[in-house]
Design an enzyme around this catalytic site. Structure first.
Site, PDB file in Angstrom:
ATOM      1  N   LYS A  65       0.785  -0.828   0.395  1.00  0.00           N
ATOM      2  CA  LYS A  65       0.327   0.138   0.073  1.00  0.00           C
ATOM      3  C   LYS A  65       0.833   1.162   0.200  1.00  0.00           C
ATOM      4  CE  LYS A  65      -2.208   3.029   3.014  1.00  0.00           C
ATOM      5  NZ  LYS A  65      -1.620   3.951   2.174  1.00  0.00           N
ATOM      6  N   GLU A 107       9.268   0.264  10.257  1.00  0.00           N
ATOM      7  CA  GLU A 107      10.955   1.983  10.325  1.00  0.00           C
ATOM      8  C   GLU A 107      10.358   3.224  10.288  1.00  0.00           C
ATOM      9  OE1 GLU A 107      14.075   1.158   9.728  1.00  0.00           O
ATOM     10  OE2 GLU A 107      13.940  -0.345   9.356  1.00  0.00           O
ATOM     11  N   CYS A 146      13.755  10.528   7.054  1.00  0.00           N
ATOM     12  CA  CYS A 146      13.741   9.846   8.480  1.00  0.00           C
ATOM     13  C   CYS A 146      15.335   9.788   9.206  1.00  0.00           C
ATOM     14  CB  CYS A 146      13.209   8.405   8.728  1.00  0.00           C
ATOM     15  SG  CYS A 146      13.760   7.394   7.377  1.00  0.00           S
ATOM     16  N   GLU A 161       9.751  15.290  15.951  1.00  0.00           N
ATOM     17  CA  GLU A 161      10.569  14.588  14.699  1.00  0.00           C
ATOM     18  C   GLU A 161       9.552  16.167  13.998  1.00  0.00           C
ATOM     19  OE1 GLU A 161       9.587  11.589  12.161  1.00  0.00           O
ATOM     20  OE2 GLU A 161      11.076  11.837  11.348  1.00  0.00           O
TER      21      GLU A 161
END
Ligand code: NAD
Length: 480
Positions: free
Chosen positions: A178, A253, A287, A384
């Protein structure tokens, strides 16, 4: 343009508009078929696996097919790069480079198809069934998980999808992928490429949709044996809950808050260039982007000045603009989030050395931003941001630098710039991160395992570890 989508009733399909974030114009539309479409895709994958269409081929045949897929990816790198650069907003050259990196990823994994085997163990068991010491031969079998569900984010559509598809196919699984709802346009071409290369139909399946509809249905599907997810830490936790129903194997992850440590003895031009590229690449939407730069006091002013100058010189633009270094943020939602951090910094009297504003043009462009005078307890140092925003903080000694670097719930990557080899390796051990760069940043190789410490993830991708993540080990005992 405000991005609005109609929400469908349960079971009903809905359309999702797809945008070019550099112009805010709609460039496509996909259908979210929700749980029903996921169920159909899982059914196709399960049937292909049960029929042994892929795992039934010889290992060397699978290597040849995957190598052919790598060639096809390279042949179509221009086309795929153009799609991803328009859909993500990243510079075209960068998007094409990611496709070549994806091809390397497939090629690396292809080599493992012929090198998957277990081990054998000679055993003696005292007091067995007959009460006598029995001779036994034990061996292990490596078997693929049947159907792997893969859910990926928007910041590198081809590369992140291939990082899942390549090891899953090497292991012999069937896959349902997906893509992110923001960037679904290149994924169908990946399915096409694998089929053209010789992967039987039904082994690779793409299903579109939102996270809370199609993504959640895939994560919770009882016939999906493994879920491999790349995305935010927040959604990673939802995946774990959804996977509990059939106790799926889960690989995560997740997000990062990469600290970069620059010491007085560092090769400064390289350290400054590394720290600047390390945050501003892809407009900070990576990331592993180094959003916290800690600098020893002796070179602090020089480093702040150097990163700010680099930030100022970066050329922002969309795929159609000439000589572009970086593009816009992915969406209106991401723009609001990043500007929210910047506004909060302004309210907290943080010094904005460079940037700190949205560009006065169409598209979700934010000027590369350099902040100083931050406190470690500020939200921008903890969460983040996923935008072109870096905080530069001074430190006195190694102890202080390590303490600040490790004071995060996330642990994806860390970087150290120093000429002192013993300090470099000492810090490689002390930094709480799954990847540590010494005198480099953003380096990667398909052979090197990649995964997060702390809340940056579970398990690893790349290397043989990445292939093993899609396999199970069976122990067989044979009485002799
Ligand atoms: P996200 O977590 O919002 O979405 C990622 C994917 O999960 C999308 O496909 C989305 O549709 C799906 N999703 C959302 N809610 C879901 C749910 N309830 N159930 C199942 N699936 C769901 O992340 P994003 O905003 O697309 O991407 C940015 C994030 O990805 C950042 O946190 C970044 O650090 C992370 N990321 C991590 C890596 C890595 O390798 N560690 C690489 C790239 C990006």
């Amino acid at each position: 343009m405000e991005q609005v989508t109609k929400i469908a009733a349960p079971g009903e399909s809905q359309t999702i508009a797809v945008y070019d974030p550099s112009t805010e114009e709609q460039i496509g539309e996909i259908t979210d078929g929700g749980a029903r479409a996921v169920d159909e895709a899982v059914g196709r994958a399960r049937d292909a696996f049960k029929a042994g269409l892929w795992i039934g081929k010889t290992p060397s045949e699978r290597t040849r097919i995957l190598n052919r897929a790598a060639e096809l990816l390279e042949q179509r790198a221009g086309e795929l790069g153009a799609i991803d650069s328009r859909n993500v907003g990243m510079a075209r050259a960068h998007a094409s480079n990611l496709v070549f990196a994806a091809a390397e990823q497939v090629r690396y994994n292809a080599g493992w198809c012929t090198k998957i085997y277990g081990k054998s163990v000679d055993m003696k068991m005292a007091g067995g069934i007959t009460g006598e010491t029995a001779d036994l031969l034990g061996y292990t079998l490596k078997e693929p998980v049947s159907v792997a569900g893969c859910i990926v984010p928007w910041n590198g559509p081809v590369l992140v999808a291939i990082t899942k598809l390549a090891p899953a196919l090497t292991a012999g699984c069937s896959v349902v992928l997906k893509p992110a709802e923001e960037t679904p346009l290149s994924a169908p071409i990946l399915e096409e490429i694998f089929v053209e290369a010789g992967v039987p139909e039904g082994v690779v399946n793409i299903v579109n949709g939102y996270g809370h509809t199609a993504g959640a249905a895939l994560a919770g599907h009882p016939e999906v044996e493994k879920i491999a997810f790349t995305g935010s830490t927040e959604v990673g936790k939802l995946i774990v809950q959804a996977a509990a129903g059939n106790l799926k194997k889960v690989m995560l992850e997740l997000g990062g808050k990469t600290p970069v440590l620059i010491f007085n003895d560092a090769d400064l031009p390289k350290a400054i260039a590394g720290a600047a590229l390390g945050i501003f690449i892809n407009s900070g939407q990576g990331c592993i982007c180094g959003s916290r730069v800690y600098v020893q006091r002796g070179v602090y002013d020089q480093v702040v000045e150097g990163i700010a100058q680099t930030a100022k010189a970066l050329r922002l633009g969309g795929p159609d603009d000439e000589n572009v270094d970086i593009g816009p943020l992915i969406s209106a939602k991401q723009l609001k989030r990043v500007l929210g951090f910047i506004d909060e910094a302004k309210r907290d009297d943080v010094e904005i050395v460079q940037g700190g504003y949205r560009l006065d043009r169409s598209g979700y462009f934010v000027a590369p931003t350099v902040l100083t005078g931050v406190r470690e307890d500020m939200r921008l140092m903890k969460e983040e941001i996923f935008g072109p925003v870096v905080a530069v903080v001074p430190f006195d000694d190694e102890e202080e630098a390590v303490a600040m670097a490790n004071a995060s719930d996330l642990g994806l990557a860390a970087a150290v710039w120093t000429q002192d080899i013993t300090r470099a390796h000492r810090l490689a051990k002390r930094l709480e991160a799954g990847t540590v760069w010494i005198n480099s940043q953003l380096a990667w190789d398909p052979a090197m395992p990649f995964g997060g410490y702390k809340q940056s993830g579970w398990g690893q991708e790349y290397g043989i570890e990445g292939v093993e993540a899609y396999m199970k080990t069976k122990s067989v005992y044979t009485g002799l």
